[in-house]
Design a protein around this motif. Structure first.
Motif, PDB file in Angstrom:
ATOM      1  N   TRP A  36      53.516 -12.713  25.453  1.00 40.51           N
ATOM      2  CA  TRP A  36      54.473 -12.719  24.351  1.00 40.51           C
ATOM      3  C   TRP A  36      54.303 -11.405  23.583  1.00 40.51           C
ATOM      4  CZ3 TRP A  36      58.426 -15.928  23.475  1.00 40.51           C
ATOM      5  CH2 TRP A  36      58.417 -17.205  24.044  1.00 40.51           C
ATOM      6  N   PHE A  37      55.398 -10.713  23.422  1.00 37.09           N
ATOM      7  CA  PHE A  37      55.425  -9.489  22.645  1.00 37.09           C
ATOM      8  C   PHE A  37      56.404  -9.692  21.487  1.00 37.09           C
ATOM      9  CE2 PHE A  37      53.219  -6.287  25.278  1.00 37.09           C
ATOM     10  CZ  PHE A  37      53.017  -7.025  26.420  1.00 37.09           C
ATOM     11  N   ARG A  38      56.309  -8.834  20.490  1.00 34.87           N
ATOM     12  CA  ARG A  38      57.247  -8.926  19.375  1.00 34.87           C
ATOM     13  C   ARG A  38      57.600  -7.540  18.880  1.00 34.87           C
ATOM     14  NH1 ARG A  38      53.421 -11.529  14.585  1.00 34.87           N
ATOM     15  NH2 ARG A  38      52.071  -9.707  14.271  1.00 34.87           N
ATOM     16  N   GLN A  39      58.813  -7.430  18.334  1.00 35.67           N
ATOM     17  CA  GLN A  39      59.285  -6.157  17.800  1.00 35.67           C
ATOM     18  C   GLN A  39      59.943  -6.397  16.456  1.00 35.67           C
ATOM     19  OE1 GLN A  39      61.960  -3.908  20.329  1.00 35.67           O
ATOM     20  NE2 GLN A  39      61.346  -2.007  19.328  1.00 35.67           N
ATOM     21  N   ALA A  40      59.316  -5.847  15.418  1.00 36.74           N
ATOM     22  CA  ALA A  40      59.863  -5.940  14.074  1.00 36.74           C
ATOM     23  C   ALA A  40      60.840  -4.785  13.855  1.00 36.74           C
ATOM     24  CB  ALA A  40      58.735  -5.875  13.058  1.00 36.74           C
ATOM     25  N   PRO A  41      61.761  -4.926  12.902  1.00 42.49           N
ATOM     26  CA  PRO A  41      62.738  -3.855  12.644  1.00 42.49           C
ATOM     27  C   PRO A  41      62.056  -2.534  12.334  1.00 42.49           C
ATOM     28  CG  PRO A  41      63.361  -5.852  11.499  1.00 42.49           C
ATOM     29  CD  PRO A  41      62.001  -6.110  12.064  1.00 42.49           C
ATOM     30  N   GLY A  42      62.459  -1.497  13.042  1.00 40.14           N
ATOM     31  CA  GLY A  42      61.920  -0.171  12.811  1.00 40.14           C
ATOM     32  C   GLY A  42      60.538   0.069  13.383  1.00 40.14           C
ATOM     33  N   LYS A  43      60.019  -0.893  14.127  1.00 38.65           N
ATOM     34  CA  LYS A  43      58.681  -0.741  14.693  1.00 38.65           C
ATOM     35  C   LYS A  43      58.720  -0.851  16.219  1.00 38.65           C
ATOM     36  CE  LYS A  43      56.109  -2.416  10.682  1.00 38.65           C
ATOM     37  NZ  LYS A  43      55.034  -3.340  10.207  1.00 38.65           N
ATOM     38  N   GLU A  44      57.655  -0.398  16.845  1.00 42.43           N
ATOM     39  CA  GLU A  44      57.549  -0.510  18.288  1.00 42.43           C
ATOM     40  C   GLU A  44      57.199  -1.950  18.677  1.00 42.43           C
ATOM     41  OE1 GLU A  44      56.126   4.056  19.385  1.00 42.43           O
ATOM     42  OE2 GLU A  44      54.786   2.355  19.724  1.00 42.43           O
ATOM     43  N   ARG A  45      57.540  -2.275  19.908  1.00 40.23           N
ATOM     44  CA  ARG A  45      57.192  -3.598  20.405  1.00 40.23           C
ATOM     45  C   ARG A  45      55.682  -3.676  20.583  1.00 40.23           C
ATOM     46  NH1 ARG A  45      61.044  -5.849  24.989  1.00 40.23           N
ATOM     47  NH2 ARG A  45      60.192  -4.075  26.170  1.00 40.23           N
ATOM     48  N   GLU A  46      55.086  -4.813  20.213  1.00 40.20           N
ATOM     49  CA  GLU A  46      53.645  -4.965  20.279  1.00 40.20           C
ATOM     50  C   GLU A  46      53.267  -6.292  20.941  1.00 40.20           C
ATOM     51  OE1 GLU A  46      52.075  -5.015  16.291  1.00 40.20           O
ATOM     52  OE2 GLU A  46      52.881  -7.005  15.867  1.00 40.20           O
ATOM     53  N   PHE A  47      52.101  -6.289  21.531  1.00 42.91           N
ATOM     54  CA  PHE A  47      51.567  -7.480  22.177  1.00 42.91           C
ATOM     55  C   PHE A  47      51.150  -8.498  21.123  1.00 42.91           C
ATOM     56  CE2 PHE A  47      49.324  -9.872  25.356  1.00 42.91           C
ATOM     57  CZ  PHE A  47      48.148 -10.310  24.758  1.00 42.91           C
ATOM     58  N   ALA A  48      51.425  -9.786  21.408  1.00 44.51           N
ATOM     59  CA  ALA A  48      50.993 -10.859  20.513  1.00 44.51           C
ATOM     60  C   ALA A  48      49.970 -11.769  21.207  1.00 44.51           C
ATOM     61  CB  ALA A  48      52.187 -11.678  20.040  1.00 44.51           C
ATOM     62  N   ALA A  49      50.323 -12.242  22.398  1.00 42.33           N
ATOM     63  CA  ALA A  49      49.437 -13.167  23.107  1.00 42.33           C
ATOM     64  C   ALA A  49      49.795 -13.181  24.586  1.00 42.33           C
ATOM     65  CB  ALA A  49      49.552 -14.576  22.536  1.00 42.33           C
ATOM     66  N   GLY A  50      48.841 -13.596  25.418  1.00 40.76           N
ATOM     67  CA  GLY A  50      49.098 -13.680  26.847  1.00 40.76           C
ATOM     68  C   GLY A  50      48.229 -14.738  27.491  1.00 40.76           C
ATOM     69  N   ILE A  51      48.647 -15.169  28.692  1.00 39.40           N
ATOM     70  CA  ILE A  51      47.934 -16.228  29.396  1.00 39.40           C
ATOM     71  C   ILE A  51      48.148 -16.066  30.894  1.00 39.40           C
ATOM     72  CG2 ILE A  51      49.893 -17.843  29.323  1.00 39.40           C
ATOM     73  CD1 ILE A  51      47.808 -20.078  28.754  1.00 39.40           C
ATOM     74  N   THR A  52      47.139 -16.443  31.674  1.00 43.50           N
ATOM     75  CA  THR A  52      47.284 -16.423  33.123  1.00 43.50           C
ATOM     76  C   THR A  52      47.725 -17.797  33.606  1.00 43.50           C
ATOM     77  OG1 THR A  52      44.969 -17.044  33.501  1.00 43.50           O
ATOM     78  CG2 THR A  52      45.462 -14.701  33.346  1.00 43.50           C
ATOM     79  N   TRP A  53      48.543 -17.800  34.673  1.00 44.45           N
ATOM     80  CA  TRP A  53      49.032 -19.074  35.202  1.00 44.45           C
ATOM     81  C   TRP A  53      47.897 -19.898  35.808  1.00 44.45           C
ATOM     82  CZ3 TRP A  53      53.392 -21.047  33.801  1.00 44.45           C
ATOM     83  CH2 TRP A  53      54.529 -20.268  33.593  1.00 44.45           C
ATOM     84  N   SER A  54      46.992 -19.252  36.500  1.00 45.75           N
ATOM     85  CA  SER A  54      46.015 -20.015  37.284  1.00 45.75           C
ATOM     86  C   SER A  54      44.912 -20.597  36.418  1.00 45.75           C
ATOM     87  CB  SER A  54      45.428 -19.120  38.375  1.00 45.75           C
ATOM     88  OG  SER A  54      44.856 -17.969  37.801  1.00 45.75           O
ATOM     89  N   SER A  55      44.159 -19.749  35.724  1.00 44.82           N
ATOM     90  CA  SER A  55      43.000 -20.231  34.975  1.00 44.82           C
ATOM     91  C   SER A  55      43.325 -20.590  33.528  1.00 44.82           C
ATOM     92  CB  SER A  55      41.895 -19.180  34.978  1.00 44.82           C
ATOM     93  OG  SER A  55      42.281 -18.047  34.227  1.00 44.82           O
ATOM     94  N   GLY A  56      44.468 -20.109  33.034  1.00 46.95           N
ATOM     95  CA  GLY A  56      44.782 -20.356  31.633  1.00 46.95           C
ATOM     96  C   GLY A  56      44.009 -19.454  30.684  1.00 46.95           C
ATOM     97  N   ALA A  57      43.420 -18.389  31.203  1.00 47.89           N
ATOM     98  CA  ALA A  57      42.709 -17.442  30.337  1.00 47.89           C
ATOM     99  C   ALA A  57      43.696 -16.806  29.362  1.00 47.89           C
ATOM    100  CB  ALA A  57      42.036 -16.369  31.188  1.00 47.89           C
ATOM    101  N   THR A  58      43.271 -16.657  28.114  1.00 42.25           N
ATOM    102  CA  THR A  58      44.173 -16.162  27.079  1.00 42.25           C
ATOM    103  C   THR A  58      43.646 -14.897  26.415  1.00 42.25           C
ATOM    104  OG1 THR A  58      43.119 -17.564  25.412  1.00 42.25           O
ATOM    105  CG2 THR A  58      45.021 -18.476  26.563  1.00 42.25           C
ATOM    106  N   ASN A  59      44.548 -14.193  25.760  1.00 44.91           N
ATOM    107  CA  ASN A  59      44.203 -13.010  24.994  1.00 44.91           C
ATOM    108  C   ASN A  59      45.162 -12.947  23.818  1.00 44.91           C
ATOM    109  OD1 ASN A  59      43.020 -10.634  24.218  1.00 44.91           O
ATOM    110  ND2 ASN A  59      44.069  -9.350  25.717  1.00 44.91           N
ATOM    111  N   TYR A  60      44.655 -12.562  22.650  1.00 46.09           N
ATOM    112  CA  TYR A  60      45.471 -12.519  21.445  1.00 46.09           C
ATOM    113  C   TYR A  60      45.295 -11.191  20.720  1.00 46.09           C
ATOM    114  CZ  TYR A  60      45.785 -17.617  21.907  1.00 46.09           C
ATOM    115  OH  TYR A  60      46.021 -18.891  22.373  1.00 46.09           O
TER     116      TYR A  60
END
Length: 124
Positions: A36-60
């Motif tokens: 999941w990424f997000r982009q606020a007005p006037g700003k660059e798109r940035e990473f918010a969170a991610g997950i792998t399909w297999s193990s469910g490992a996450t990163n925030y």
């Protein structure tokens, strides 16, 4: 190619919650990852969170850690982003992204397919 459709955005007051969904279809790699990424007005798109399909490992991202939770439903090829304690600075268009490799990168260049985005607006 993977098709991604986000839903669940909207307007919420500060301190409130929203749950975003991302439905994936097409050539989904069971060993891949979603972000999941997000982009606020006037700003660059940035990473918010991610997950792998297999193990469910996450990163925030540090800015959402402790407030957002990413999860997935492998049977439905759907990824969720539960957003609690929302702040006005969380206001952005939120994008779902997919990649074939089993690692959650924070750089958007590492993702191959993107959804159209869903607007999240947090009022103060």
């Amino acid at each position: 190619q993977v098709q991604l459709v986000e839903s669940g955005g909207g307007l919420v007051q500060a301190g409130g919650s929203l749950r975003l969904s991302c439905a994936a279809s097409g050539r989904i790699f069971s060993s891949g990852a979603m972000g999941w990424f997000r982009q606020a007005p006037g700003k660059e798109r940035e990473f918010a969170a991610g997950i792998t399909w297999s193990s469910g490992a996450t990163n925030y991202a540090d800015s959402v850690k402790g407030r957002f939770t990413i999860s997935r439903d492998n049977a439905k090829n759907t990824v969720f982003l539960q957003m609690n304690s929302l702040k006005p600075e969380d206001t952005a268009v939120y994008y779902c992204a997919a990649r074939g490799g089993a690692y959650v990168y924070t750089r958007e260049q590492m993702y191959d397919d993107w959804g159209q985005g869903t607007q999240v607006t947090v009022s103060s």
